[in-house]
Design a protein around this motif. Structure first.
Motif, PDB file in Angstrom:
ATOM      1  N   SER A  37      21.685 -53.200  95.068  1.00  0.00           N
ATOM      2  CA  SER A  37      20.438 -52.416  95.054  1.00  0.00           C
ATOM      3  C   SER A  37      19.505 -53.061  94.034  1.00  0.00           C
ATOM      4  O   SER A  37      19.892 -53.979  93.309  1.00  0.00           O
ATOM      5  N   ALA A  38      18.305 -52.505  93.921  1.00  0.00           N
ATOM      6  CA  ALA A  38      17.381 -52.919  92.861  1.00  0.00           C
ATOM      7  C   ALA A  38      17.810 -52.217  91.577  1.00  0.00           C
ATOM      8  O   ALA A  38      18.467 -51.175  91.631  1.00  0.00           O
ATOM      9  N   LYS A  48      13.350 -46.145  88.382  1.00  0.00           N
ATOM     10  CA  LYS A  48      13.975 -47.137  89.267  1.00  0.00           C
ATOM     11  C   LYS A  48      12.923 -48.169  89.654  1.00  0.00           C
ATOM     12  O   LYS A  48      11.767 -47.810  89.915  1.00  0.00           O
ATOM     13  N   THR A  50      12.512 -49.677  92.424  1.00  0.00           N
ATOM     14  CA  THR A  50      11.924 -49.393  93.750  1.00  0.00           C
ATOM     15  C   THR A  50      10.832 -48.324  93.638  1.00  0.00           C
ATOM     16  O   THR A  50       9.787 -48.430  94.291  1.00  0.00           O
ATOM     17  N   GLU A 115      15.324 -55.390  95.223  1.00  0.00           N
ATOM     18  CA  GLU A 115      16.644 -55.856  95.674  1.00  0.00           C
ATOM     19  C   GLU A 115      16.699 -57.391  95.637  1.00  0.00           C
ATOM     20  O   GLU A 115      17.700 -57.978  95.236  1.00  0.00           O
ATOM     21  N   PHE A 168      18.982 -52.995 101.424  1.00  0.00           N
ATOM     22  CA  PHE A 168      17.748 -52.242 101.699  1.00  0.00           C
ATOM     23  C   PHE A 168      16.757 -52.884 102.664  1.00  0.00           C
ATOM     24  O   PHE A 168      15.871 -52.225 103.164  1.00  0.00           O
ATOM     25  N   ARG A 182      15.187 -44.852 102.215  1.00  0.00           N
ATOM     26  CA  ARG A 182      15.579 -44.896 100.806  1.00  0.00           C
ATOM     27  C   ARG A 182      17.098 -44.779 100.666  1.00  0.00           C
ATOM     28  O   ARG A 182      17.738 -44.049 101.411  1.00  0.00           O
ATOM     29  N   GLY A 183      17.632 -45.506  99.730  1.00  0.00           N
ATOM     30  CA  GLY A 183      19.082 -45.515  99.554  1.00  0.00           C
ATOM     31  C   GLY A 183      19.771 -46.437 100.551  1.00  0.00           C
ATOM     32  O   GLY A 183      20.998 -46.449 100.664  1.00  0.00           O
ATOM     33  N   GLY A 184      18.975 -47.237 101.256  1.00  0.00           N
ATOM     34  CA  GLY A 184      19.487 -48.034 102.381  1.00  0.00           C
ATOM     35  C   GLY A 184      20.436 -49.166 102.011  1.00  0.00           C
ATOM     36  O   GLY A 184      21.094 -49.725 102.900  1.00  0.00           O
ATOM     37  N   SER A 185      20.535 -49.513 100.732  1.00  0.00           N
ATOM     38  CA  SER A 185      21.468 -50.598 100.386  1.00  0.00           C
ATOM     39  C   SER A 185      22.899 -50.232 100.772  1.00  0.00           C
ATOM     40  O   SER A 185      23.709 -51.116 101.081  1.00  0.00           O
ATOM     41  N   ASP A 186      23.200 -48.945 100.773  1.00  0.00           N
ATOM     42  CA  ASP A 186      24.526 -48.502 101.234  1.00  0.00           C
ATOM     43  C   ASP A 186      24.750 -48.982 102.682  1.00  0.00           C
ATOM     44  O   ASP A 186      25.860 -49.360 103.055  1.00  0.00           O
TER      45      ASP A 186
HETATM   46  N1  ASP Z   1      16.344 -49.449  96.066  1.00  0.00           N
HETATM   47  C1  ASP Z   1      16.282 -48.641  97.256  1.00  0.00           C
HETATM   48  C2  ASP Z   1      15.996 -47.195  96.889  1.00  0.00           C
HETATM   49  O1  ASP Z   1      15.824 -46.883  95.723  1.00  0.00           O
HETATM   50  C3  ASP Z   1      17.485 -48.786  98.120  1.00  0.00           C
HETATM   51  C4  ASP Z   1      18.803 -48.499  97.434  1.00  0.00           C
HETATM   52  O2  ASP Z   1      18.916 -48.503  96.227  1.00  0.00           O
HETATM   53  O3  ASP Z   1      19.757 -48.252  98.142  1.00  0.00           O
HETATM   54  O4  ASP Z   1      15.916 -46.371  97.754  1.00  0.00           O
END
Ligand code: ASP
Length: 445
Positions: A37-38, A48, A50, A115, A168, A182-186
Motif C-alpha cells: 500500500s502507500a 495517509k 493516498t 503505492e 491499488f 479504496r483499500g484496493g491493495s488487498d
Molecule cells: N492506498 C489506498 C487507500 O488508502 C489503497 C490501499 O491502501 O489499499 O485506499
C-alpha cells in the motif's frame, strides 16, 4: 512454497516500519512476492499519503495551490529514503508528478503515486525487483481484471530476486492508469496470489487478525484462529473491516488461504481464512460462535394487510418500490400478514416518505409503521450448524439481560443468526453474547 505478502499502509508508514517488513521478508525465503500500500499514518495526527493525494487533486480542481500538501508527501518519502540510506532518485520522480499537477489531470494517476513510490523504495530496500502495477495488473475497459493477461505480464517479470508490486492500481488496455476502490491493495495482493499460484496469501496489517468482537466494544476480545470464506463475508458485510470486501474473489477460485498477520507482532499466527476449515477444526475445535459483529442505524418499515399471505406477488410489489429508489434491503422478516422491510437509515432517509406514499397508494395496507434506531447484530459461526438449542440459548441471554429483541432471522445454512435490537442496546448485547458464549466457554476449557 510460494507466499505473497501484502503490506498495508501502517506497515510501511516510516523507516522503522520498513525495517520490520524487511525482517519479515528475510525470515522466510518463500515470501517472493510483495504487494505494498502507500505509506499510512505514522500517528493519529498524521495523514495517509493516498488521502493527501486526493486532497491535492481537490485543491487543483478548485484552483487552490496544493504545494503545502504535496510538500508533506515529498518530506515523508525523503525521510524514509534518507533514514534507510536508499539511492532512488526521488527528485526526478516528484518532478514528473509535479509536471502533471494541473486541472484536468488524471486523478487515478495522481492518487496511485503513493503505492508506486512506496513500492519502489521498498523494492530497493529489500533488494527485490520492482514491477510497476501499470505494467503488470491488466484491467479490461469494463473495469474487471484480465487475469490471463495479468498472469502473463507478471510471469514475464519473475527473475532471480523477489518482486515488489504496488497495490491499488493497474492499467487499461490503452495504458491509462486505473485505481481500484479504496483499500484496493488487498485486492491486488489477492490477484497476485491467484496468478502466481501462491500457497498462501499473507495480508500484513496492524492487528493480529480478526477478533471475535470489535475491541472498541468488548474489552480484549480473543482473536479468531481460523474462519471460512462464508463466515468472513458475513462478518465483513456486517461491519468487521479488516480486509477489503472483494478480497476473497481472486483467491477463492484457487483455494488459496489468506493469513491476516500483524507487522508489529510478527510471531502472532493471526487469522487464517480458508474455503474450508475442517482440517484446522480437527486439531483445534472452534467455539460455537466464530464472531459477533453488527451495525447500528437501520430503519424498519412494517406493512400489515390482511389475507396477503395467499396473495401472489404482494412482497414483490413492496420490494420493487424500494428498488425504484435504488434502496438496498437488508432483510425482510415476515409473519402471516405482516412484512417488515429493513434498510440502512442512510439509504432510505432521503426517499422514505416517497416510498411510504407509494406503498400506501399502490398496496393499500391496513397498517404501516416506521421505526428508526434499529441495530442489527450478526452472530456468525460454522459450528452452530446442527446444534439444537443454539438460538434458544442466544435468545434467553437477551431475555435475562432485559434486551428486547425486535427482529430475528437465520438462514437455512445456519451460519449466521441476525438479531435486531434498539441502538441503545447494541454494545450491551454484543458484550452479553461474548461473555456467555466465548468467555465462559474459554474458562470452562
Ligand atoms: N492506498 C489506498 C487507500 O488508502 C489503497 C490501499 O491502501 O489499499 O485506499
Amino acid at each position: 512454497m510460494i507466499k505473497v505478502a501484502k503490506f498495508g499502509g501502517s506497515s510501511v508508514a516510516n523507516a522503522e516500519q520498513f525495517r520490520k517488513v524487511k525482517a519479515i521478508i528475510e525470515k522466510d525465503k518463500s515470501r517472493r512476492f510483495v504487494v505494498s500500500s502507500a505509506c499510512g499514518k505514522e500517528s493519529n495526527e498524521d495523514h495517509k499519503v493516498t488521502d493527501l493525494l486526493f486532497l491535492c487533486e481537490a485543491h487543483i480542481r478548485f484552483g487552490v495551490s496544493c504545494d503545502p500538501i504535496f510538500d508533506q508527501i515529498v518530506a515523508k518519502y525523503t525521510r524514509i529514503k534518507n533514514d534507510l540510506g536508499l539511492e532512488m532518485d526521488l527528485d526526478s520522480e516528484f518532478d514528473k508528478i509535479r509536471s502533471v499537477l494541473k486541472r484536468g489531470m488524471s486523478t487515478d494517476y495522481l492518487v496511485s503515486r503513493g503505492e508506486y513510490l512506496t513500492s519502489k523504495l521498498l523494492a530497493e530496500y529489500l533488494g527485490f525487483d520492482f514491477a510497476d502495477a501499470a505494467e503488470v495488473i491488466a484491467f479490461r475497459y469494463d473495469g474487471s481484471v484480465d487475469m490471463d493477461r495479468t498472469r502473463q505480464l507478471i510471469e514475464d517479470r519473475i527473475g532471480k530476486k523477489g518482486l515488489v508490486i504496488p497495490g491499488f492500481y493497474g492499467s487499461l488496455p490503452n495504458g491509462v492508469i486505473r485505481v481500484m476502490s479504496r483499500g484496493g491493495s488487498d485486492i491486488t495482493g489477492a490477484i497476485v496470489a491467484n496468478v502466481v499460484g501462491a500457497d498462501i496469501y499473507e495480508n500484513w496489517t496492524d492487528v493480529s487478525g480478526f477478533m471475535v468482537a470489535d475491541p472498541r466494544i468488548v474489552k480484549k476480545p480473543i482473536s479468531i484462529p481460523c474462519i471460512n470464506y462464508s463466515e468472513l463475508r458475513e462478518m465483513s458485510y456486517m461491519g468487521a473491516n479488516v480486509l477489503h470486501d472483494d478480497v476473497i474473489f481472486p483467491v477463492k477460485s484457487r483455494n488459496i488461504p489468506i493469513n491476516v498477520r500483524n507487522t508489529n507482532d510478527p510471531d502472532n499466527p493471526g487469522t487464517l481464512i480458508m474455503a474450508d476449515c475442517t482440517e484446522q477444526d480437527r486439531i483445534n475445535p472452534p467455539h460455537c460462535i466464530t464472531g459477533i459483529t453488527g451495525r447500528k442505524d437501520f430503519t424498519v418499515i412494517t406493512i400489515t394487510k390482511m389475507h396477503t399471505s395467499t396473495e401472489v406477488g404482494f412482497l414483490r410489489r413492496i420490494l420493487s418500490i424500494f428498488e425504484d429508489y435504488r434502496v438496498s434491503i437488508e432483510s425482510v422478516p415476515s409473519t402471516v400478514d405482516t412484512f417488515s422491510v429493513i434498510a440502512a437509515t442512510k439509504e432510505v432517509e432521503n426517499c422514505l416518505y416517497d416510498i411510504v406514499g407509494r406503498i400506501r397508494e399502490e398496496l393499500k395496507p391496513d397498517d404501516l409503521r416506521i421505526e428508526d434506531h434499529l441495530a442489527m447484530i450478526a452472530v456468525v459461526g460454522r459450528a452452530m450448524k446442527n446444534q439444537p438449542g443454539m438460538s434458544g440459548r442466544l435468545l434467553s441471554e437477551f431475555g435475562s439481560n432485559e434486551i428486547n429483541i425486535k427482529v430475528i432471522s437465520q438462514s437455512c445454512d445456519e451460519l449466521c443468526i441476525v438479531v435486531g435490537v434498539d441502538n441503545r442496546n447494541f454494545e450491551k448485547a454484543i458484550n452479553c453474547i461474548y461473555d456467555r458464549f466465548i468467555a465462559e466457554e474459554k474458562e470452562s476449557n
